[in-house]
Design a protein around this motif. Structure first.
Motif, PDB file in Angstrom:
ATOM      1  N   PHE A 152      13.798  -0.874  -2.091  1.00 36.77           N
ATOM      2  CA  PHE A 152      12.622  -0.586  -1.264  1.00 36.77           C
ATOM      3  C   PHE A 152      11.412  -1.305  -1.851  1.00 36.77           C
ATOM      4  N   THR A 165       5.347  -1.626   0.655  1.00 41.95           N
ATOM      5  CA  THR A 165       5.475  -1.183   2.052  1.00 41.95           C
ATOM      6  C   THR A 165       6.459  -0.038   2.235  1.00 41.95           C
ATOM      7  N   LYS A 193       9.549  -0.486   2.700  1.00 39.99           N
ATOM      8  CA  LYS A 193      10.643  -0.930   3.583  1.00 39.99           C
ATOM      9  C   LYS A 193      11.881  -1.320   2.779  1.00 39.99           C
ATOM     10  N   SER A 210      15.109  -3.506   1.892  1.00 44.57           N
ATOM     11  CA  SER A 210      15.418  -4.922   2.082  1.00 44.57           C
ATOM     12  C   SER A 210      16.838  -5.108   2.589  1.00 44.57           C
ATOM     13  N   ARG A 227      15.663   3.163   7.087  1.00 42.74           N
ATOM     14  CA  ARG A 227      14.311   3.691   7.289  1.00 42.74           C
ATOM     15  C   ARG A 227      13.476   3.476   6.030  1.00 42.74           C
ATOM     16  N   PRO A 228      12.162   3.246   6.193  1.00 44.44           N
ATOM     17  CA  PRO A 228      11.303   3.081   5.023  1.00 44.44           C
ATOM     18  C   PRO A 228      11.090   4.407   4.301  1.00 44.44           C
ATOM     19  N   SER A 244       2.255   3.820   5.022  1.00 48.55           N
ATOM     20  CA  SER A 244       3.040   3.115   6.047  1.00 48.55           C
ATOM     21  C   SER A 244       4.266   3.935   6.386  1.00 48.55           C
TER      22      SER A 244
END
Ligand code: FES
Length: 106
Positions: free
Chosen positions: A70, A74, A76, A78, A84-85, A106
């Protein structure tokens, strides 16, 4: 206005070694890497495991269980299996104190 909570001392943080803290009951992993400090929710979005037990590389924290990494900026992932983030949080440093706001970025 977001409330910043004290997470830890800056001097407690070792480069690329996540530190798990609890802020208002929320587990947060605080990470110093590449000259910056980041805060990310400590629970992987794929399953209920602690991200702070994973490794940090290239501004990412890798989940030790299935390997999704992650982005610390952000949240997020990879790559799979996580899709899901993970929430990341604003960090403020004052002297030797690291503060985190649980307001989600975020
Ligand atoms: S529990 Fe983190 S990638 Fe599966």
């Amino acid at each position: 206005m977001s409330a910043f909570l004290r997470a830890c001392a800056l001097s407690e943080l070792e480069e690329d070694t996540p530190k798990r803290v609890e802020l208002d009951g929320t587990p947060v992993s605080v990470v110093k890497t590449e000259g910056e400090v980041f805060a990310i929710n400590d629970i992987c979005s794929h399953a209920n495991v602690s991200l702070s037990e994973g490794e940090v590389e290239d501004c990412q924290i890798e989940c030790w269980l299935h390997g999704s990494a992650f982005d610390l900026r952000t949240g997020k992932p990879s790559g799979l299996p996580a899709t899901r983030p993970v929430p990341v949080y604003p960090v403020k440093i004052e002297g030797d104190d690291v503060f985190v706001s649980l307001t989600q970025e975020s």
